[in-house]
Design a protein around this motif. Structure first.
Motif, PDB file in Angstrom:
ATOM      1  N   LYS A   1      69.117  18.915  66.059  1.00  0.00           N
ATOM      2  CA  LYS A   1      69.287  17.622  65.383  1.00  0.00           C
ATOM      3  C   LYS A   1      68.546  17.614  64.046  1.00  0.00           C
ATOM      4  CE  LYS A   1      68.995  12.676  66.291  1.00  0.00           C
ATOM      5  NZ  LYS A   1      68.604  11.615  67.228  1.00  0.00           N
ATOM      6  N   ALA A   2      67.355  18.209  64.016  1.00  0.00           N
ATOM      7  CA  ALA A   2      66.552  18.210  62.796  1.00  0.00           C
ATOM      8  C   ALA A   2      67.064  19.214  61.761  1.00  0.00           C
ATOM      9  CB  ALA A   2      65.091  18.529  63.138  1.00  0.00           C
ATOM     10  N   LYS A   3      67.481  20.397  62.194  1.00  0.00           N
ATOM     11  CA  LYS A   3      67.798  21.466  61.238  1.00  0.00           C
ATOM     12  C   LYS A   3      69.186  22.075  61.414  1.00  0.00           C
ATOM     13  CE  LYS A   3      63.846  21.449  59.095  1.00  0.00           C
ATOM     14  NZ  LYS A   3      63.742  21.145  57.670  1.00  0.00           N
ATOM     15  N   GLY A   4      69.932  21.637  62.415  1.00  0.00           N
ATOM     16  CA  GLY A   4      71.289  22.149  62.621  1.00  0.00           C
ATOM     17  C   GLY A   4      71.312  23.643  62.882  1.00  0.00           C
ATOM     18  N   ASP A   5      72.395  24.299  62.445  1.00  0.00           N
ATOM     19  CA  ASP A   5      72.552  25.736  62.666  1.00  0.00           C
ATOM     20  C   ASP A   5      71.467  26.534  61.944  1.00  0.00           C
ATOM     21  OD1 ASP A   5      74.752  25.274  64.251  1.00  0.00           O
ATOM     22  OD2 ASP A   5      76.210  25.690  62.668  1.00  0.00           O
TER      23      ASP A   5
ATOM     24  N   GLU B   1      73.512  27.580  81.205  1.00  0.00           N
ATOM     25  CA  GLU B   1      72.695  26.392  81.451  1.00  0.00           C
ATOM     26  C   GLU B   1      71.250  26.616  81.016  1.00  0.00           C
ATOM     27  OE1 GLU B   1      71.538  23.362  85.108  1.00  0.00           O
ATOM     28  OE2 GLU B   1      72.965  24.974  85.437  1.00  0.00           O
ATOM     29  N   MET B   2      70.721  25.633  80.297  1.00  0.00           N
ATOM     30  CA  MET B   2      69.317  25.654  79.890  1.00  0.00           C
ATOM     31  C   MET B   2      68.507  24.811  80.871  1.00  0.00           C
ATOM     32  SD  MET B   2      69.062  25.078  75.771  1.00  0.00           S
ATOM     33  CE  MET B   2      70.539  24.168  75.399  1.00  0.00           C
ATOM     34  N   PRO B   3      67.259  25.196  81.117  1.00  0.00           N
ATOM     35  CA  PRO B   3      66.374  24.282  81.836  1.00  0.00           C
ATOM     36  C   PRO B   3      66.286  22.966  81.063  1.00  0.00           C
ATOM     37  CG  PRO B   3      65.363  26.445  81.604  1.00  0.00           C
ATOM     38  CD  PRO B   3      66.600  26.442  80.753  1.00  0.00           C
ATOM     39  N   LYS B   4      66.083  21.852  81.755  1.00  0.00           N
ATOM     40  CA  LYS B   4      66.104  20.526  81.112  1.00  0.00           C
ATOM     41  C   LYS B   4      65.125  20.421  79.957  1.00  0.00           C
ATOM     42  CE  LYS B   4      67.857  18.000  85.051  1.00  0.00           C
ATOM     43  NZ  LYS B   4      67.589  17.031  86.104  1.00  0.00           N
TER      44      LYS B   4
ATOM     45  N   ARG C   1      66.114  19.751  75.947  1.00  0.00           N
ATOM     46  CA  ARG C   1      65.579  18.676  75.096  1.00  0.00           C
ATOM     47  C   ARG C   1      65.011  19.234  73.798  1.00  0.00           C
ATOM     48  NH1 ARG C   1      63.423  16.802  79.957  1.00  0.00           N
ATOM     49  NH2 ARG C   1      61.354  17.524  79.390  1.00  0.00           N
ATOM     50  N   LYS C   2      64.250  20.312  73.914  1.00  0.00           N
ATOM     51  CA  LYS C   2      63.629  20.919  72.730  1.00  0.00           C
ATOM     52  C   LYS C   2      64.680  21.491  71.778  1.00  0.00           C
ATOM     53  CE  LYS C   2      59.328  20.167  73.775  1.00  0.00           C
ATOM     54  NZ  LYS C   2      58.516  19.276  72.944  1.00  0.00           N
ATOM     55  N   MET C   3      65.703  22.153  72.330  1.00  0.00           N
ATOM     56  CA  MET C   3      66.755  22.734  71.482  1.00  0.00           C
ATOM     57  C   MET C   3      67.573  21.640  70.799  1.00  0.00           C
ATOM     58  SD  MET C   3      66.627  26.028  71.247  1.00  0.00           S
ATOM     59  CE  MET C   3      64.928  25.612  70.925  1.00  0.00           C
ATOM     60  N   GLU C   4      67.789  20.547  71.496  1.00  0.00           N
ATOM     61  CA  GLU C   4      68.490  19.408  70.887  1.00  0.00           C
ATOM     62  C   GLU C   4      67.681  18.851  69.728  1.00  0.00           C
ATOM     63  OE1 GLU C   4      69.619  16.474  73.811  1.00  0.00           O
ATOM     64  OE2 GLU C   4      70.733  17.988  74.956  1.00  0.00           O
TER      65      GLU C   4
END
Length: 197
Positions: free
Chosen positions: A178-182, A164-167, A171-174
């Motif tokens: 989303k911008a750069k994928g893997d 689990e990530m902190p909220k 959001r930041k990882m998403e």
């Protein structure tokens, strides 16, 4: 004669009492911390490809991590079993010990072009929590100079939601994914690996 035997008995009983109390006392943080050296390196500076360095880790983060392992809230291959062997008092003693140790970033190979992209992504999405290029953090672990394999596996666990990530981090990882994928995740890993100077 009776006085001499009484005195000897009192000395033996006193020695047993003091010895028992000494054995029951919590070992020092340094003594407990030395039990971690096989995996996390001397004084918490790892030399292995998949085990993080824990030297210089904020005490509160260390306690939170060990407690999560102990309670089975954080997945691991072995730490859940190891953490269960320590009392809360011992975990706090280790936390203090490791917080006082000097962190030494690992020197390792990295892809410089990915590291440049990773720095941009870090500055935009990660710097507020993982300050100074990932070398300082009160709420999370030190990222700069951690083993690449460990960072890669940790990112995979976060993205797969097995850890689990902190909220705010989620959001930041998403945003990054989303911008750069893997490639974005690989870029961050290479950036943190590049900090082993």
């Amino acid at each position: 004669m009776n006085y001499k035997k009484l005195l000897q008995g009192a000395l033996v009983l006193g020695g047993l009492t003091v010895g028992g109390a000494a054995m029951a006392a919590t070992p020092s943080g340094a003594m407990l911390g030395n039990t971690c050296a096989g995996c996390h390196g001397t004084h918490g500076n790892s030399s292995g490809p998949a085990t993080p360095s824990i030297a210089g880790m904020a005490s509160e983060y260390f306690v939170d991590s060990m407690t999560a392992y102990k309670n089975g809230e954080r997945p691991s291959t072995i730490m859940t079993r190891i953490a269960k062997g320590y009392s809360d008092e011992e975990i706090h003693a280790m936390a203090k010990f490791f917080a006082e140790q000097k962190y030494t970033p690992m020197k390792q190979d990295y892809d410089s072009s990915l590291a440049r992209l990773g720095q941009q992504l870090h500055d935009r999405s990660c710097e507020k929590c993982h300050e100074d290029g990932g070398s300082a953090s009160e709420d999370g672990g030190i990222l700069a100079g951690q083993p690449k394999m460990y960072l890669h596996w940790t990112m995979e666990d976060f993205l797969a939601k097995t850890r689990e990530m902190p909220k705010k981090m989620a959001r930041k990882m998403e945003e990054v994914h989303k911008a750069k994928g893997d490639q974005g995740m690989a870029a961050l890993v290479n950036y943190y690996a590049s900090q082993g100077k």
